[in-house]
Design an enzyme around this catalytic site. Sequence first.
Site, PDB file in Angstrom:
ATOM      1  N   MET A   1     -76.827 -65.765  -7.125  1.00  0.00           N
ATOM      2  CA  MET A   1     -76.787 -67.182  -6.439  1.00  0.00           C
ATOM      3  C   MET A   1     -77.076 -68.567  -7.519  1.00  0.00           C
ATOM      4  SD  MET A   1     -78.006 -66.374  -2.812  1.00  0.00           S
ATOM      5  CE  MET A   1     -79.780 -66.277  -2.974  1.00  0.00           C
TER       6      MET A   1
ATOM      7  N   HIS B   1     -81.752 -66.432 -14.723  1.00  0.00           N
ATOM      8  CA  HIS B   1     -83.017 -66.088 -15.796  1.00  0.00           C
ATOM      9  C   HIS B   1     -82.628 -64.926 -16.559  1.00  0.00           C
ATOM     10  CE1 HIS B   1     -83.955 -63.404 -12.537  1.00  0.00           C
ATOM     11  NE2 HIS B   1     -84.055 -64.352 -11.662  1.00  0.00           N
TER      12      HIS B   1
ATOM     13  N   HIS C   1     -81.179 -62.052 -14.352  1.00  0.00           N
ATOM     14  CA  HIS C   1     -79.689 -61.845 -14.483  1.00  0.00           C
ATOM     15  C   HIS C   1     -79.146 -61.646 -15.819  1.00  0.00           C
ATOM     16  CE1 HIS C   1     -80.929 -65.071 -11.237  1.00  0.00           C
ATOM     17  NE2 HIS C   1     -80.215 -64.222 -10.560  1.00  0.00           N
TER      18      HIS C   1
ATOM     19  N   LYS D   1     -84.906 -55.451  -8.273  1.00  0.00           N
ATOM     20  CA  LYS D   1     -86.156 -56.444  -7.484  1.00  0.00           C
ATOM     21  C   LYS D   1     -85.738 -56.522  -6.133  1.00  0.00           C
ATOM     22  CE  LYS D   1     -86.548 -60.749  -7.751  1.00  0.00           C
ATOM     23  NZ  LYS D   1     -86.804 -61.178  -6.430  1.00  0.00           N
ATOM     24  N   ASP D   2     -84.460 -56.558  -5.901  1.00  0.00           N
ATOM     25  CA  ASP D   2     -84.054 -56.472  -4.666  1.00  0.00           C
ATOM     26  C   ASP D   2     -83.639 -55.064  -4.186  1.00  0.00           C
ATOM     27  OD1 ASP D   2     -84.098 -59.419  -3.721  1.00  0.00           O
ATOM     28  OD2 ASP D   2     -82.952 -59.543  -5.675  1.00  0.00           O
TER      29      ASP D   2
ATOM     30  N   SER E   1     -85.570 -66.542  -9.266  1.00  0.00           N
ATOM     31  CA  SER E   1     -85.212 -68.016  -9.234  1.00  0.00           C
ATOM     32  C   SER E   1     -86.135 -69.024  -8.522  1.00  0.00           C
ATOM     33  CB  SER E   1     -83.814 -68.149  -8.592  1.00  0.00           C
ATOM     34  OG  SER E   1     -82.911 -67.305  -9.181  1.00  0.00           O
TER      35      SER E   1
END
Length: 281
Positions: free
Chosen positions: A29, A33, A36, A150-151, A187
């Site tokens: 999205m 950072h 990603h 993280k997700d 983010s």
Amino acid sequence: MLLLKTRKDLISVLSSQSKGKGLGLVPTMGALHQGHMALVKRALEENDQVVVSIFVNPTQFNNAEDLKKYPKTIQADRALLGQISDEIIIFAPSIKEIYSTHVHSNSYDLDGLDRVMEGAFREGHFNGVGTIVEALLNLVKPDRAYFGEKDFQQLQIVRKLVENRHIPVEIIGCPIVREPSGLALSSRNTRLSKQLREEAAFIYKTLRMAKDKFGTESAQRVTEWVKSQFNERPQLTLEYIEITDEATLTPIQRKQKNKKYRAFVAVYAGEVRLIDNIALN
Ligand code: PAF
């Protein structure tokens, strides 16, 4: 580096290039950072062609204010990607390009993976994630798609969706990247004040201690201990702590030797909602 905004352009570029080792997709999205970047670097290692999608997907936000405040930094994102390769294809469509005039989510049956934690606290979130991920996979048709741990719940849900819909893609989960303080990169961290950012390091510190305790104590005791730790931090509000089976995301009843467990938390630091998780065994 190519920055494409329409499906038509993307399809035309992808069909004109040979895939060789394969095509990798990193859905994002934006507000990129180093978390990603780790996904993109891995995708570049494993594929000849890499598409990074940048799309703030409205249907996965259950909170209009959160959507409004979501950072949009396309020029900085482009520069960051340019630092590691100029071969990356950025796909940054408009909402209309993805959803036409009907911005809505599909409804998925995800074997209950979507009913706990983020699914329980963010109504409709995973239907929104499923809708955009399925749309991107069908459009890009990658050999591999990369998601951060993280997700972790999202990662398991994407795996389930791909299996249920028979989408021929390998889903690759990549480890969480952290700040030196231990705070998981996100983010949303840019919205934290300096002081809250320091305070938020407590989240991972507590997860690490929970992991140690899990070696000798029951899941229930560990959960209670985590709650008590957060009760002492007025600047942080724990929304949930769950210890679950890693595969099914169902809360642990009794520890079993052959199963993998993970602890998950969602925490408000001021108005900013942060999530994190840790493998326990
Ligand atoms: O993890 C994210 O950034 C998003 O949920 C994703 C997978 C890009 C879908 O919008």
